[in-house]
Scaffold this motif. Structure first.
Motif, PDB file in Angstrom:
ATOM      1  N   TYR A   1      24.768  39.245  -2.945  1.00 24.09           N
ATOM      2  CA  TYR A   1      26.148  39.696  -2.702  1.00 24.09           C
ATOM      3  C   TYR A   1      26.916  38.632  -1.918  1.00 24.09           C
ATOM      4  CZ  TYR A   1      24.527  44.213  -4.284  1.00 24.09           C
ATOM      5  OH  TYR A   1      24.009  45.219  -5.056  1.00 24.09           O
TER       6      TYR A   1
ATOM      7  N   GLU B   1      29.711  38.752  -0.563  1.00 21.46           N
ATOM      8  CA  GLU B   1      30.485  39.252   0.576  1.00 21.46           C
ATOM      9  C   GLU B   1      29.591  39.745   1.720  1.00 21.46           C
ATOM     10  OE1 GLU B   1      30.451  40.356  -2.448  1.00 21.46           O
ATOM     11  OE2 GLU B   1      29.991  42.489  -2.503  1.00 21.46           O
ATOM     12  N   LEU B   2      28.284  39.586   1.573  1.00 24.96           N
ATOM     13  CA  LEU B   2      27.375  39.980   2.660  1.00 24.96           C
ATOM     14  C   LEU B   2      26.712  38.742   3.264  1.00 24.96           C
ATOM     15  CD1 LEU B   2      25.529  43.109   1.149  1.00 24.96           C
ATOM     16  CD2 LEU B   2      27.611  43.070   2.507  1.00 24.96           C
TER      17      LEU B   2
ATOM     18  N   GLU C   1      22.629  40.879   6.672  1.00 32.92           N
ATOM     19  CA  GLU C   1      22.935  42.159   6.011  1.00 32.92           C
ATOM     20  C   GLU C   1      22.061  42.384   4.774  1.00 32.92           C
ATOM     21  OE1 GLU C   1      27.584  42.652   7.430  1.00 32.92           O
ATOM     22  OE2 GLU C   1      27.115  41.473   5.655  1.00 32.92           O
ATOM     23  N   HIS C   2      21.811  41.297   4.022  1.00 33.95           N
ATOM     24  CA  HIS C   2      20.902  41.416   2.871  1.00 33.95           C
ATOM     25  C   HIS C   2      19.522  41.872   3.322  1.00 33.95           C
ATOM     26  CE1 HIS C   2      23.742  38.974   0.438  1.00 33.95           C
ATOM     27  NE2 HIS C   2      23.151  39.574  -0.571  1.00 33.95           N
TER      28      HIS C   2
ATOM     29  N   GLU D   1      18.677  43.280   6.153  1.00 31.34           N
ATOM     30  CA  GLU D   1      18.714  44.616   6.762  1.00 31.34           C
ATOM     31  C   GLU D   1      18.615  45.670   5.651  1.00 31.34           C
ATOM     32  OE1 GLU D   1      22.236  45.466   9.036  1.00 31.34           O
ATOM     33  OE2 GLU D   1      21.597  47.529   9.437  1.00 31.34           O
ATOM     34  N   PHE D   2      19.363  45.423   4.569  1.00 33.15           N
ATOM     35  CA  PHE D   2      19.324  46.361   3.426  1.00 33.15           C
ATOM     36  C   PHE D   2      17.904  46.448   2.859  1.00 33.15           C
ATOM     37  CE2 PHE D   2      19.820  47.071  -1.215  1.00 33.15           C
ATOM     38  CZ  PHE D   2      20.330  48.366  -1.170  1.00 33.15           C
ATOM     39  N   CYS D   3      17.285  45.271   2.665  1.00 31.03           N
ATOM     40  CA  CYS D   3      15.920  45.253   2.108  1.00 31.03           C
ATOM     41  C   CYS D   3      14.944  45.966   3.043  1.00 31.03           C
ATOM     42  CB  CYS D   3      15.450  43.823   1.872  1.00 31.03           C
ATOM     43  SG  CYS D   3      16.393  42.977   0.616  1.00 31.03           S
TER      44      CYS D   3
ATOM     45  N   ASN E   1      15.592  48.348   5.223  1.00 28.37           N
ATOM     46  CA  ASN E   1      15.834  49.792   5.186  1.00 28.37           C
ATOM     47  C   ASN E   1      15.294  50.434   3.919  1.00 28.37           C
ATOM     48  OD1 ASN E   1      17.159  49.796   7.646  1.00 28.37           O
ATOM     49  ND2 ASN E   1      19.155  49.398   6.729  1.00 28.37           N
TER      50      ASN E   1
ATOM     51  N   PHE F   1      28.680  34.255   5.402  1.00 29.62           N
ATOM     52  CA  PHE F   1      28.717  34.946   4.113  1.00 29.62           C
ATOM     53  C   PHE F   1      28.013  34.120   3.041  1.00 29.62           C
ATOM     54  CE2 PHE F   1      32.635  36.919   5.984  1.00 29.62           C
ATOM     55  CZ  PHE F   1      32.082  38.188   6.083  1.00 29.62           C
TER      56      PHE F   1
ATOM     57  N   THR G   1      14.290  37.540   0.951  1.00 28.47           N
ATOM     58  CA  THR G   1      14.315  38.962   0.574  1.00 28.47           C
ATOM     59  C   THR G   1      13.027  39.363  -0.151  1.00 28.47           C
ATOM     60  OG1 THR G   1      15.431  38.544  -1.533  1.00 28.47           O
ATOM     61  CG2 THR G   1      16.847  39.017   0.325  1.00 28.47           C
TER      62      THR G   1
END
Lengths: 220, 208
Positions: free
Chosen positions: B88, B90-91, B95-96, B98-100, B102, B129, B145
């Motif tokens: 992404y 815009e991330l 943040e990438h 953190e998403f992974c 979670n 970004f 990731t």
């Protein structure tokens, strides 16, 4: 449930930074309401007709913005990233949550503008009106999210979304327009109960279908 | 004990088979290189192995200990890196990751993120970004990731594409670590990369 929230949070961050859906939805609402105003000019319009026009504005604004939830992922090629990091159901529910939020926001703006500029539109029973608005928003967001997930896999995404949506959304629009008319006429709640029953049944059917079929749509 | 079985996989697009009856079975500390010409279906095959694409026929199974892993949970045990995997714009990397974290039940903490970003030499860009990244930096973040949750199976498509010398060294370390601790499956056209593994599956030979 927390996984759904994480997908929602990621999409919400992306949307806040891109503002693609929110901007296109807002622009569409403002343009459509302006056109309605140009159309009626100084003529006195029937509230019953205007309640139908209100839902036309909502229908077309949802067609503009809601498909972006999945189409954006396909166009940017980020679908694979999502597939590799989450279960299909969490993706669907996360995107559905964002679409509800977007639609609620846009519908609030639409209603405010509509009440402010279209003075002939007068609601007499607000409880029916707001319940119709809520159920309408919920069902449009749900079916749009599901249709968007199918359309995102096609080559002609833009054209296909409203074409596929129209027959699927017809039951919603018949019910919400009828219930809005009842709220404008100031009739009691019992007159709108059959419309609400249809909307709730519709939500249950589409929700079940989405959960059953989304796995197959998501995985090519 | 991990077992990764890819059994009689066939895939066809528009009524034409891309490949037919491809199989391999790997267990702990094993690896396999998938080779073949452009268009032979290496990437399609890897996507099927990762569980993100359905085969026309055949089956992919992951067994950890005595437990068969459900297909919807494959993502918890697989790390995947490919040039066509997009991030992404815009991330940020944080943040990438953190998403992974979670989504894959990895406890999110600054130290976890910093450690994995250090491994791929991106620690100084953790809050920028992704849109400002070069293709090589994006490739490094994809590795971050993919290895964040210490997957049992690591699947790589063109492992060193877009990477400089340092990046290639980083990949080599990741590959060596993976072969020690789990399973590695990768597709390549690069002769040097073929040496990562002693097992080679030539898709074309299998189809001829």
């Amino acid at each position: 449930m927390s996984f759904v929230f994480y997908v929602f949070k990621k999409d919400f961050h992306s949307e806040l930074r891109n503002r693609y859906s929110i901007n296109s939805l807002l622009m569409f609402v403002m343009i459509t309401i302006s056109i309605v105003l140009f159309g009626i000019v100084s003529e006195t319009s029937d509230s019953l007709v205007l309640s139908g026009v209100l839902w036309i504005v909502i229908f077309f604004s949802s067609m503009t913005g809601l498909s972006r939830s999945f189409v954006n992922e396909e166009e940017k090629g980020t679908t694979l990233f999502l597939q590799l990091n989450s279960k299909p159901l969490h993706v669907f529910l996360g995107k559905f949550l964002l679409n509800i939020l977007l639609m609620l926001f846009i519908n609030c703006v639409t209603i405010l503008l509509y009440f402010f500029f279209v003075s002939d539109f007068q609601v007499k029973n607000f409880s029916i009106f707001f319940l119709t608005l809520f159920l309408g928003t919920f069902s449009i967001s749900l079916s749009s999210t599901f249709i968007a997930s199918i359309v995102a896999k096609a080559n002609t995404k833009g054209a296909l979304f409203p074409i596929l949506s129209f027959p699927i959304l017809i039951p919603i629009f018949i019910s919400v327009i009828s219930a809005t008319k009842i709220s404008v006429e100031g009739k009691s709640f019992s007159f709108a109960s059959s419309d609400f029953q249809i909307l709730i049944s519709y939500i249950l059917v589409i929700f079940s279908a989405s959960i059953l079929f989304f796995d197959f749509i998501w995985k090519e | 004990m991990i077992e990764f079985s890819v059994l009689n996989i066939s895939k066809k697009f528009n009524k034409k088979f891309v490949f037919e009856n491809l199989s391999f079975q790997l267990s702990d500390s094993n690896s396999i290189a998938i080779i073949g010409k452009n268009g032979s279906g290496k990437s399609t095959f890897l996507k099927i192995c990762a569980g993100v694409l359905s085969p026309f026929s055949g089956n992919v199974e992951i067994k950890i200990g005595s437990k068969n892993i459900d297909k919807t949970n494959f993502f918890l045990h697989i790390g995947f890196v490919a040039p066509y995997l997009q991030l992404y714009d815009e991330l940020t990397p944080t943040e990438h990751l953190e998403f992974c974290c979670n989504m894959k039940n990895v406890k999110f903490s600054k130290s976890v993120i910093e450690k994995v970003l250090e491994e791929v030499n991106l620690e100084n860009r953790k809050n920028d970004f992704v849109r400002t990244f070069s293709s090589g930096m994006k490739q490094r973040l994809k590795y971050a990731t993919a290895i964040l949750h210490k997957p049992e199976i690591l699947i790589l498509d063109e492992p060193t594409v877009n990477l400089d010398k340092d990046g290639c060294e980083t990949v080599k370390k990741i590959v060596e670590k993976q072969i020690q601790n789990g399973i590695l499956v990768y597709a390549t056209n690069n002769l040097k990369e073929e040496n990562f593994s002693s097992n080679v599956l030539n898709i074309e030979k299998n189809n001829s």
